[in-house]
Enzyme design. Structure first.
Site, PDB file in Angstrom:
ATOM      1  N   CYS A 121      42.485  48.890  36.017  1.00  0.00           N
ATOM      2  CA  CYS A 121      41.066  48.821  36.357  1.00  0.00           C
ATOM      3  C   CYS A 121      40.757  48.051  37.650  1.00  0.00           C
ATOM      4  O   CYS A 121      40.029  48.573  38.488  1.00  0.00           O
ATOM      5  CB  CYS A 121      40.276  48.243  35.190  1.00  0.00           C
ATOM      6  SG  CYS A 121      40.902  48.782  33.607  1.00  0.00           S
ATOM      7  N   ARG A 159      52.985  44.482  30.500  1.00  0.00           N
ATOM      8  CA  ARG A 159      52.374  43.420  29.694  1.00  0.00           C
ATOM      9  C   ARG A 159      53.481  42.725  28.922  1.00  0.00           C
ATOM     10  O   ARG A 159      54.324  43.394  28.322  1.00  0.00           O
ATOM     11  CB  ARG A 159      51.378  43.999  28.684  1.00  0.00           C
ATOM     12  CG  ARG A 159      50.184  44.624  29.349  1.00  0.00           C
ATOM     13  CD  ARG A 159      49.229  45.172  28.315  1.00  0.00           C
ATOM     14  NE  ARG A 159      48.161  45.894  28.992  1.00  0.00           N
ATOM     15  CZ  ARG A 159      47.192  46.557  28.379  1.00  0.00           C
ATOM     16  NH1 ARG A 159      47.172  46.583  27.059  1.00  0.00           N
ATOM     17  NH2 ARG A 159      46.265  47.177  29.056  1.00  0.00           N
ATOM     18  N   GLN A 215      49.465  53.907  31.479  1.00  0.00           N
ATOM     19  CA  GLN A 215      48.152  53.982  30.851  1.00  0.00           C
ATOM     20  C   GLN A 215      47.373  55.112  31.502  1.00  0.00           C
ATOM     21  O   GLN A 215      47.355  55.218  32.724  1.00  0.00           O
ATOM     22  CB  GLN A 215      47.438  52.660  31.073  1.00  0.00           C
ATOM     23  CG  GLN A 215      46.458  52.362  29.981  1.00  0.00           C
ATOM     24  CD  GLN A 215      45.761  51.044  30.187  1.00  0.00           C
ATOM     25  OE1 GLN A 215      45.612  50.578  31.316  1.00  0.00           O
ATOM     26  NE2 GLN A 215      45.318  50.443  29.120  1.00  0.00           N
ATOM     27  N   ASP A 241      44.219  55.680  32.056  1.00  0.00           N
ATOM     28  CA  ASP A 241      42.835  55.207  32.145  1.00  0.00           C
ATOM     29  C   ASP A 241      42.074  56.057  33.155  1.00  0.00           C
ATOM     30  O   ASP A 241      42.660  56.645  34.053  1.00  0.00           O
ATOM     31  CB  ASP A 241      42.839  53.736  32.591  1.00  0.00           C
ATOM     32  CG  ASP A 241      41.505  53.051  32.314  1.00  0.00           C
ATOM     33  OD1 ASP A 241      40.664  53.632  31.585  1.00  0.00           O
ATOM     34  OD2 ASP A 241      41.298  51.937  32.827  1.00  0.00           O
ATOM     35  N   HIS A 260      37.924  55.884  35.058  1.00  0.00           N
ATOM     36  CA  HIS A 260      36.632  55.190  35.116  1.00  0.00           C
ATOM     37  C   HIS A 260      35.555  56.182  35.467  1.00  0.00           C
ATOM     38  O   HIS A 260      35.742  57.008  36.355  1.00  0.00           O
ATOM     39  CB  HIS A 260      36.711  54.057  36.134  1.00  0.00           C
ATOM     40  CG  HIS A 260      37.762  53.052  35.779  1.00  0.00           C
ATOM     41  ND1 HIS A 260      38.776  52.694  36.607  1.00  0.00           N
ATOM     42  CD2 HIS A 260      37.966  52.360  34.619  1.00  0.00           C
ATOM     43  CE1 HIS A 260      39.568  51.821  35.994  1.00  0.00           C
ATOM     44  NE2 HIS A 260      39.100  51.610  34.779  1.00  0.00           N
ATOM     45  N   LYS A 283      32.290  50.139  22.170  1.00  0.00           N
ATOM     46  CA  LYS A 283      33.297  51.182  22.428  1.00  0.00           C
ATOM     47  C   LYS A 283      33.417  52.157  21.275  1.00  0.00           C
ATOM     48  O   LYS A 283      33.025  51.862  20.142  1.00  0.00           O
ATOM     49  CB  LYS A 283      34.648  50.531  22.701  1.00  0.00           C
ATOM     50  CG  LYS A 283      35.130  49.653  21.561  1.00  0.00           C
ATOM     51  CD  LYS A 283      36.502  49.072  21.839  1.00  0.00           C
ATOM     52  CE  LYS A 283      36.951  48.248  20.661  1.00  0.00           C
ATOM     53  NZ  LYS A 283      38.368  48.124  20.518  1.00  0.00           N
ATOM     54  N   HIS A 292      35.402  52.850  30.813  1.00  0.00           N
ATOM     55  CA  HIS A 292      36.837  53.129  30.826  1.00  0.00           C
ATOM     56  C   HIS A 292      37.066  54.120  29.701  1.00  0.00           C
ATOM     57  O   HIS A 292      36.443  54.013  28.663  1.00  0.00           O
ATOM     58  CB  HIS A 292      37.690  51.917  30.449  1.00  0.00           C
ATOM     59  CG  HIS A 292      37.359  50.649  31.118  1.00  0.00           C
ATOM     60  ND1 HIS A 292      38.080  50.170  32.177  1.00  0.00           N
ATOM     61  CD2 HIS A 292      36.404  49.738  30.868  1.00  0.00           C
ATOM     62  CE1 HIS A 292      37.578  49.007  32.547  1.00  0.00           C
ATOM     63  NE2 HIS A 292      36.573  48.714  31.774  1.00  0.00           N
TER      64      HIS A 292
HETATM   65 ZN   LIG Z   1      39.793  50.699  33.066  1.00  0.00          ZN
END
Ligand SMILES: [Zn+2]
Ligand SMILES: [Zn+2]
Length: 635
Positions: A332, A361, A379, A381, A383, A463, A509
């Protein structure tokens, strides 16, 4: 005088407090025989209580999902009762229900339990269950409870942690009494279809400085069919372990040189590429732009994003030119920098920007688990930047996209809406209320049912979580759609509104697979390694009956298949036909093609699909068309 409202909206008024059982009897005598518990204003209570105030009440029978928790927790007590009778020195920790199961943590002193003891314990449990022992609740003061459990140091520690003045309940069956909040069954007679599953070590209160107790896992159902089905799934889960299949099918490997960092082997790469290509195609089709942001970025960026203070212990850091850098734990913040490169207008909205980004991570080494828990993963992801009045439409479109993608894999799902946490949250309550309503409206607008998780949202916004159910009835949290009120503030994101003013965009997200690595792990187990044709690393195995005679024809066929991008392997070894066919079966290759004299003479192929004993003879052309249409349809 008070009123009870039933689920159908009907009301019953009472002059005096009434016991739960009398209340149920007042509705139906046959229901009284089947009732397990009551749900009163949303919470589950057992049937030894009373009703004395205005409330909404649902009567739970063995058909309701809430009841099975009551059954399982009561089975945990039955386990403790049996263990206590067999090992009088036993002391007990906690015995909660978990997904599909229950456990009890037990201190057996000098004794050690082995798997073979579980059947003996089950036998004693069945004996007590058949005695139809009533399960009785009592209320004690903290002082009385401390007195009662003085010989069990674990229970004493738990009781001491309760606030003074709190009333404490115990449940008794036979000569066994446990400290417990409930709810429980009224008698042991309901507990019939259960199984003790496994043993594990568990530190008291999860702290490795404390004593290790023996954790006994078990499960329990109201009927035999459900128990048998569940036990079958458990067996399948073991057989389909993705770490085992990943090795057998040459998909990925793990090395002590990189704990938690998977290596992708050639066959695994094909699977992965197919999945990623599918992801790219549908995202481009749905109006996404795709970017890639760096793996490592300067500390200053992580200070702005807040990760440096809130997520530091999970990040790997390094130094470049005497400056601190961190390896990204999410995509992000890099994405925010890309947004800020340009001036945006409301006319560009919704602006959808996606990235398949490799993130790192830190996970404790003991928590690592194949592809399910790793230290680096990709990931997916994206936006979406938009105005507030675009949320409903965009989220509705996203949910439909998620639904399509999951349906391709035959994965069913349900949606949970998580709302503002009680304490730790940023932003105005009114903004939260509007955001939560927008998410709910989006789901309502396309008729999608959902469950609300009050207070379970992220600190930065509400979410939607997508919980997938695989072919072995396991639930996986994969997809998520999260409104974020934090990052647009921190990065001072703006757009030009119709009035010409600069305004803050709404950002969300969203991840569909969550982690490509984990999703592949799920797929391996979901399909038991027998992937649908479009994903299969090898789609066709060509097996000549006699390598001296049929090899040329086999090579021709391979050329034809490769022209159509069909992934094919041939077995030209001088081995018996049956052996080669069996081996292709163990590699779970979707189509095995056997070529002998008849095929060469007639210009045909003899095809056997994976898992089938039936063979069909087709022209080469028909075979190619069949394969291509199956790949195209992602069947
Ligand atoms: Zn994100
Ligand atoms: Zn209990």
């Amino acid at each position: 005088m008070f009123q009870i409202t039933l689920p159908d909206g009907s009301k019953k008024a009472f002059e005096q407090p009434i016991s739960a059982l009398e209340f149920i009897e007042s509705i139906s005598i046959s229901l009284k025989k089947r009732a397990i518990a009551l749900q009163i204003d949303g919470d589950v209570f057992d049937l030894n209580g009373r009703l004395d105030h205005d409330s909404s009440v649902r009567i739970l029978t063995d058909q309701d999902v809430e009841s099975i928790e009551v059954l399982r927790h009561s089975t945990a007590h039955l386990l403790a009762q049996a263990v206590k009778s067999m090992y009088p020195q036993a002391k007990f920790g906690v015995g909660p229900t978990v997904e599909d199961a229950f456990y009890y943590d037990i201190d057996l002193g000098e004794d050690v339990l082995t798997e073979s003891d579980l059947a003996k314990i089950e036998k004693v449990m069945h004996k007590y269950a058949e005695q139809n022992q009533p399960i009785e609740k009592s209320i004690l003061s903290k002082q009385e409870a401390l007195q009662f459990f003085q010989d069990d140091p674990y229970k004493v520690e738990l009781i001491e942690s309760f606030p003074d003045g709190e009333t404490i309940s115990t449940y008794r069956q036979g000569d066994f009494t446990d400290l417990c909040r409930g709810p429980h069954l009224l008698s042991t007679k309901w507990i019939r279809h259960f199984k003790l599953l496994s043993l594990a070590g568990a530190y008291w209160r999860g702290d490795s400085k404390n004593k290790q107790l023996t954790r006994v896992y078990g499960t329990s159902f109201f009927n035999k069919e459900a128990l048998d089905q569940h036990l079958y799934w458990l067996e399948e889960r073991k057989k389909r372990d993705h770490r085992k299949l990943g090795k057998e099918l040459d998909l990925f490997m793990l090395s002590e040189y990189g704990p938690g960092f998977p290596f992708w082997l050639p066959k695994g790469m094909i699977l992965r590429r197919e999945l990623e290509n599918f992801w790219y195609k549908i995202h481009v089709k749905h109006g996404y732009q795709l970017i890639q942001t760096p793996i490592m970025l300067n500390k200053d960026l992580w200070v702005v994003s807040g990760h440096w203070f809130n997520y530091r212990e999970n990040m790997y850091v390094s130094e470049i030119d005497e400056q601190e850098f961190a390896i990204k734990p999410m995509n992000c913040p890099g994405g925010m920098l890309v947004y800020k490169r340009d001036i945006h207008s409301y006319k560009d909205f919704p602006l959808k920007v996606g990235e398949l980004g490799l993130v790192h991570r830190h996970e404790a080494s003991g928590a690592l688990n194949g592809l399910f828990r790793v230290r680096n993963f990709t990931q997916d992801d994206a936006h979406i930047f938009m105005t507030e009045d675009q949320i409903v439409e965009e989220v509705a479109a996203l949910v439909k996209l998620f639904e399509y993608v999951y349906s391709v894999f035959g994965l069913h799902y349900h949606i949970e809406l998580s709302t503002r946490p009680e304490e730790k949250y940023i932003g105005e309550i009114a903004t939260w209320d509007r955001a939560e309503k927008a998410l709910a409206d989006a789901l309502d607008s396309i008729g999608k049912p959902y469950k609300i998780n009050p207070g379970d949202g992220a600190f930065y916004g509400p979410k939607l979580d997508f919980k997938l159910r695989d072919s072995m009835n396991r639930i996986w949290q994969c997809g998520t759609i999260q409104l974020d009120m934090n990052l647009p503030e921190r990065f001072d994101l703006t757009y030009i509104a119709p009035s010409g003013e600069k305004k803050r965009p709404v950002m969300l997200h969203r991840a569909l697979f969550g982690s490509i690595e984990r999703f592949i792990g799920i797929l391996i187990e979901h399909y038991a390694g027998a992937f649908p044709l479009w994903l299969a690393p090898v789609q066709v195995k060509v097996i000549p009956v006699n390598i001296d005679v049929h090899t040329d024809y086999a090579k021709q066929l391979i050329d034809t298949l490769q022209v159509h991008d069909i992934r094919v392997e041939a077995d030209f070894r001088d081995e018996k036909l049956g052996y080669k066919i069996r081996e292709a079966q163990t590699k779970k290759i979707p189509y095995q093609v056997v070529l002998g004299d008849a095929e060469v003479n007639n210009n045909t192929v003899n095809v056997r699909p994976y898992g089938s004993t039936e063979q069909t003879t087709l022209s080469i052309d028909a075979f190619v068309q069949m394969i291509l249409s199956e790949i195209e349809g992602k069947k």
